[in-house]
Design an enzyme around this catalytic site. Sequence first.
Site, PDB file in Angstrom:
ATOM      1  CG  ASN A 209      -0.211  -0.061   2.505  1.00  0.00           C
ATOM      2  OD1 ASN A 209       0.469   0.873   2.863  1.00  0.00           O
ATOM      3  ND2 ASN A 209      -0.316  -1.192   3.213  1.00  0.00           N
ATOM      4  CG  ASP A 278      -6.895  -5.433   6.709  1.00  0.00           C
ATOM      5  OD1 ASP A 278      -6.302  -5.257   7.786  1.00  0.00           O
ATOM      6  OD2 ASP A 278      -7.631  -4.573   6.182  1.00  0.00           O
ATOM      7  CE  LYS A 288       9.407 -12.150 -13.490  1.00  0.00           C
ATOM      8  NZ  LYS A 288      10.193 -11.720 -14.613  1.00  0.00           N
ATOM      9  N   PRO A 305      -2.778 -11.857  10.943  1.00  0.00           N
ATOM     10  CG  PRO A 305      -0.832 -12.314  12.149  1.00  0.00           C
ATOM     11  CD  PRO A 305      -1.449 -12.443  10.794  1.00  0.00           C
ATOM     12  CG  ASP A 306      -5.932  -6.416  14.323  1.00  0.00           C
ATOM     13  OD1 ASP A 306      -5.023  -5.753  14.873  1.00  0.00           O
ATOM     14  OD2 ASP A 306      -6.984  -5.906  13.895  1.00  0.00           O
ATOM     15  CG  PHE A 323      -1.958   5.954  13.699  1.00  0.00           C
ATOM     16  CD1 PHE A 323      -1.238   5.794  14.873  1.00  0.00           C
ATOM     17  CD2 PHE A 323      -1.912   7.187  13.061  1.00  0.00           C
ATOM     18  CE1 PHE A 323      -0.487   6.828  15.405  1.00  0.00           C
ATOM     19  CE2 PHE A 323      -1.156   8.231  13.575  1.00  0.00           C
ATOM     20  CZ  PHE A 323      -0.444   8.050  14.746  1.00  0.00           C
ATOM     21  CE  LYS A 341      -7.962  -2.567  14.634  1.00  0.00           C
ATOM     22  NZ  LYS A 341      -7.003  -3.302  13.810  1.00  0.00           N
TER      23      LYS A 341
HETATM   24  N1  CTP Z   1      -3.268  -3.120  12.544  1.00  0.00           N
HETATM   25  C1  CTP Z   1      -2.472  -4.141  12.998  1.00  0.00           C
HETATM   26  N2  CTP Z   1      -2.478  -5.342  12.376  1.00  0.00           N
HETATM   27  C2  CTP Z   1      -3.277  -5.589  11.326  1.00  0.00           C
HETATM   28  C3  CTP Z   1      -4.100  -4.564  10.849  1.00  0.00           C
HETATM   29  C4  CTP Z   1      -4.058  -3.342  11.476  1.00  0.00           C
HETATM   30  O1  CTP Z   1      -1.735  -3.929  13.944  1.00  0.00           O
HETATM   31  N3  CTP Z   1      -3.270  -6.774  10.753  1.00  0.00           N
HETATM   32  C5  CTP Z   1      -3.289  -1.843  13.229  1.00  0.00           C
HETATM   33  C6  CTP Z   1      -2.712  -0.694  12.438  1.00  0.00           C
HETATM   34  O2  CTP Z   1      -1.352  -0.524  12.664  1.00  0.00           O
HETATM   35  C7  CTP Z   1      -3.541   0.481  12.938  1.00  0.00           C
HETATM   36  C8  CTP Z   1      -4.893  -0.124  13.186  1.00  0.00           C
HETATM   37  O3  CTP Z   1      -4.650  -1.483  13.452  1.00  0.00           O
HETATM   38  O4  CTP Z   1      -3.069   0.940  14.182  1.00  0.00           O
HETATM   39  C9  CTP Z   1      -5.766  -0.003  11.989  1.00  0.00           C
HETATM   40  O5  CTP Z   1      -6.909  -0.745  12.187  1.00  0.00           O
HETATM   41  P1  CTP Z   1      -7.629  -1.606  11.028  1.00  0.00           P
HETATM   42  O6  CTP Z   1      -9.046  -1.744  11.421  1.00  0.00           O
HETATM   43  O7  CTP Z   1      -6.973  -2.877  10.777  1.00  0.00           O
HETATM   44  O8  CTP Z   1      -7.404  -0.661   9.872  1.00  0.00           O
HETATM   45  P2  CTP Z   1      -7.600  -0.994   8.404  1.00  0.00           P
HETATM   46  O9  CTP Z   1      -6.772  -2.137   7.956  1.00  0.00           O
HETATM   47  O10 CTP Z   1      -7.401   0.309   7.701  1.00  0.00           O
HETATM   48  O11 CTP Z   1      -9.129  -1.458   8.467  1.00  0.00           O
HETATM   49  P3  CTP Z   1     -10.188  -1.330   7.335  1.00  0.00           P
HETATM   50  O12 CTP Z   1      -9.496  -1.878   6.150  1.00  0.00           O
HETATM   51  O13 CTP Z   1     -11.338  -2.123   7.830  1.00  0.00           O
HETATM   52  O14 CTP Z   1     -10.493   0.142   7.285  1.00  0.00           O
END
Ligand code: CTP
Length: 396
Positions: A209, A278, A288, A305-306, A323, A341
């Site tokens: 991204n 995500d 490749k 994983p989150d 963030f 979260k």
């Molecule tokens: N985050 C994380 N691990 C992930 C995804 C996100 O630690 N796998 C953290 C980011 O660093 C940030 C926050 O979670 O602090 C963002 O939340 P998230 O809901 O995951 O944001 P997006 O991915 O932007 O969600 P969405 O796509 O639903 O908007």
Amino acid sequence: MELSGKRIVLGVTGGIAAYKAAELVRLLGKQGAEVQVAMTEGATHFVTATTFQALSGRPVYLDQWDARMPNAMAHIDLSRSADLILVAPASADFLARVVHGLADDLLATMVLARDCPLLVAPAMNRQMWENPATQRNIAQLQADGVQILGPACGEQACGEVGAGRMLEAEEIVEEAIAFFAPKVLTGKKVLITAGPTFEAIDPVRGITNLSSGRMGYAVARAARQAGAQVTLISGPVGLAAPQGVDRVNVRSALDMHAEVMVRAAAADVFIGVAAVADYRVANAADHKLKKDTGGIPPIELVENPDILAEVAAMAGGPFCVGFAAESRNLEEYAQSKRRKKNIPLIAGNLIQDGFGGDDNRLVLFDEAGVHPLTPAPKSVLARQLIEHIAHLTGSH
Ligand code: CTP
């Protein structure tokens, strides 16, 4: 202008690194500092006083018997009006003289008579640096409350390689800025993620991204300047590690997750600034992918994983900050992420206000409510965020 209104006496002593002091004067001035240069006689063999006068816009002081001060007490007057004396480069001889309280030239006398802090950036040959006499002197200076900047390791003017190089001018400026920053997180361990992640499709392609990493790096820098011990787990970005921050480079969300999880329990604060993917590719190819091997390759995604949610769920884990970068409905989405979260604080911004640039518009959401910050450079917002965290954690 992070040194606006600060009055710094820059002492320059004899050593080849004195040429870097010229750049240092320019950079300190650029940050808003008023710089008064004082040189030892030795320094004048490397760079002239005219150079420093031109760059600082002030006459340079060299001589103990300088009659320019009406009271003939330059050593007192110059240090009394200073917020800081910074000596860069600081030669082995100069450091030895300070240790013994000698007052045999203007700079040494000023240092002895000072009522403000002293920072020194040593510069010398590696054998001189390693010599037990110098090491004893450094230990004594530290015990006396003098802050030692560096030295760095590397190639030296004499052709030898080792410790003793003066820090670069940019690094010394960073240390000066850090010196003046309020120490609201002293002794705290802060773990930060920053940048994008890269999820491989094959050895050369992947999903990533547009996160530049700038906000996360600014937060890491501000935390370190506030006195914290900072580890930055960084996705692939083209940024230099902030001064004094321990950076760990990672590529994928899984790598980032692993590096965070081994450190999270020991951290006091965890700040997830990274734009973590995500999803990752479940069927990433070892080789490749070739276009002419039949059809469009299917890409299967699995959830990553989150990291933030996992750290927030740790019993006795760190104070967690998230963030949320959104393209619309900032408050609604940020608040729902904070609740989902289970984190006490989330900083939200609209992508159009901050992504990739130097400035940002941040809104902080916590238990007490919504705190919009004035749009500002990321460095300023990062400092405000750190102050908010210090306030919420009772560190300050
Ligand atoms: N985050 C994380 N691990 C992930 C995804 C996100 O630690 N796998 C953290 C980011 O660093 C940030 C926050 O979670 O602090 C963002 O939340 P998230 O809901 O995951 O944001 P997006 O991915 O932007 O969600 P969405 O796509 O639903 O908007």
